[in-house]
Design an enzyme around this catalytic site. Sequence first.
Site, PDB file in Angstrom:
ATOM      1  N   GLN A   1       0.819  -1.208   0.000  1.00  0.00           N
ATOM      2  CA  GLN A   1       0.000   0.000   0.000  1.00  0.00           C
ATOM      3  C   GLN A   1       0.852   1.257   0.000  1.00  0.00           C
ATOM      4  OE1 GLN A   1      -3.503   0.337  -0.328  1.00  0.00           O
ATOM      5  NE2 GLN A   1      -2.953  -1.708  -1.024  1.00  0.00           N
TER       6      GLN A   1
ATOM      7  N   HIS B   1       1.701   2.939  -3.299  1.00  0.00           N
ATOM      8  CA  HIS B   1       0.671   3.620  -4.084  1.00  0.00           C
ATOM      9  C   HIS B   1       0.983   5.109  -4.244  1.00  0.00           C
ATOM     10  CE1 HIS B   1      -2.596   1.078  -5.373  1.00  0.00           C
ATOM     11  NE2 HIS B   1      -2.563   0.410  -4.229  1.00  0.00           N
TER      12      HIS B   1
ATOM     13  N   GLU C   1      -9.527   1.325   4.938  1.00  0.00           N
ATOM     14  CA  GLU C   1      -9.954   0.888   3.604  1.00  0.00           C
ATOM     15  C   GLU C   1      -9.729  -0.624   3.468  1.00  0.00           C
ATOM     16  OE1 GLU C   1      -8.780   1.711  -1.092  1.00  0.00           O
ATOM     17  OE2 GLU C   1      -7.403   2.275   0.507  1.00  0.00           O
ATOM     18  N   HIS C   2      -8.501  -1.045   3.763  1.00  0.00           N
ATOM     19  CA  HIS C   2      -8.150  -2.471   3.751  1.00  0.00           C
ATOM     20  C   HIS C   2      -7.747  -2.879   5.165  1.00  0.00           C
ATOM     21  CE1 HIS C   2      -6.872  -0.868  -0.284  1.00  0.00           C
ATOM     22  NE2 HIS C   2      -7.609  -1.892  -0.687  1.00  0.00           N
TER      23      HIS C   2
ATOM     24  N   ASP D   1      -7.127  -6.794  -4.652  1.00  0.00           N
ATOM     25  CA  ASP D   1      -6.820  -5.785  -5.668  1.00  0.00           C
ATOM     26  C   ASP D   1      -6.987  -6.329  -7.076  1.00  0.00           C
ATOM     27  OD1 ASP D   1      -6.346  -3.565  -4.166  1.00  0.00           O
ATOM     28  OD2 ASP D   1      -4.169  -3.655  -4.278  1.00  0.00           O
TER      29      ASP D   1
ATOM     30  N   HIS E   1     -54.156  15.494   1.453  1.00  0.00           N
ATOM     31  CA  HIS E   1     -53.713  14.103   1.575  1.00  0.00           C
ATOM     32  C   HIS E   1     -54.861  13.239   2.122  1.00  0.00           C
ATOM     33  CE1 HIS E   1     -49.687  15.689   1.016  1.00  0.00           C
ATOM     34  NE2 HIS E   1     -49.161  14.468   1.133  1.00  0.00           N
TER      35      HIS E   1
END
Length: 424
Positions: free
Chosen positions: A254, A257, A321-322, A355, A414
């Site tokens: 990660q 990235h 996230e992960h 991934d 109504h």
Amino acid sequence: MQVIKYPGRQDWLTILKRPTFDVRSLYDKVNDILIDIKNRGEAAVSEYALEFDKVELSDFTVSQDEIAEAESFVSAELKEAILKAKANIELFHKSQIFETKKIETTPGVTCWQKVVAIEKVGLYIPGGTAPLFSTVLMLAIPAKIAGCKEIILCSPPNREGKIHPAILFAAKVAGVNRIFKLGGVQAIGAMAYGAFMPKVYKIFGPGNQYVMAAKQLVSLKDVAIDMPAGPSEVQVIADENAHPAFIAADLLSQAEHGADSQVILATTSEGLIKNVQAEIEKQLAVLPRREMAEKALSNSKLILLKDKQEIIDITNEYAPEHLIIETADYMELAEQIVNAGSVFLGNYTPESAGDYASGTNHTLPTNGYATAYSGVNLDSFVKKITFQEITKEGICNLGPAIEVMAENEELFAHKNAVTLRLKD
């Protein structure tokens, strides 16, 4: 990486802060570009493509000949891997198909939902230092399964005006309808406002800070987006029985990235932290994207905690996230996780599997949004319309309750809509 030992709960929010950057000027610049594209359409898109993509094109559409040519540049080995991933992603996402059920809520009152695909979706696929052909599969395959009629893909071209061959091959096998050589803010603007292509109803996909800012801005009033997103991140939970080399590899996967990524290890074993540090240094030395990973590691933490409950609590606070759980009792811990994008269980389940090829989707909520958002799934590409049918018996059974509620809200029209039917 910073080592933090036994932090007090009052300090967790500070410790878990993501890297932040001043984006005020960025948003102003992106907004100006989007307004220009909205006002001037294709002419503005062409100008920004020349300025930012550094390529002048008379036609931004990728032709069938270009797709065929690109396929010849993709190795047989990569084609086979892409097709295997495609099969797994299809199988997993087909399992999410919604089954319509008609429910009689009151005798004579029947309600149900109908699933309808979003007709036009736009996919943004980065193509710079890491051409994400895997993201094509993650977005186009569920869009195709959902039944989206128009699947449009934008990806930045290189200086020769070409999109990476693997992106084009993945787009072909996943069922993308039209592909455009456009990147950055201009691609988001073109999809949102319909320059060079039909205006889409929802935009998906990752990108740099400019792309993410553009997605958030167009989502305010012009088009839906998959989710708010930030830089990629991973948290690993591990015990003394975990493999330090595996953990280091997962953290670095990660970190590479980008400089704004963040990785975290949470453990009760001080010895494991020392072994992981040694492994990170060893693996980092031979990593091609070492410089980028080193910057991300400067934002990252190795956290020593007192017990499993603290690990569970800090994880749910962080909402990664992960999340990778490499402990002997990983299933027990996993059951207590309520905030995470995607969870990877056991020593032999690297985040890389999600991934690429295990079948789950890798488009996930970052920056703590996992507290409220799901990752992309089949539901992301559909909308659900409710239906109801009321018979004479049904309106007699339900009508009086509606009349009382409408009268007490002082909405007498109504009430009258029911009263007239009851008198009929």
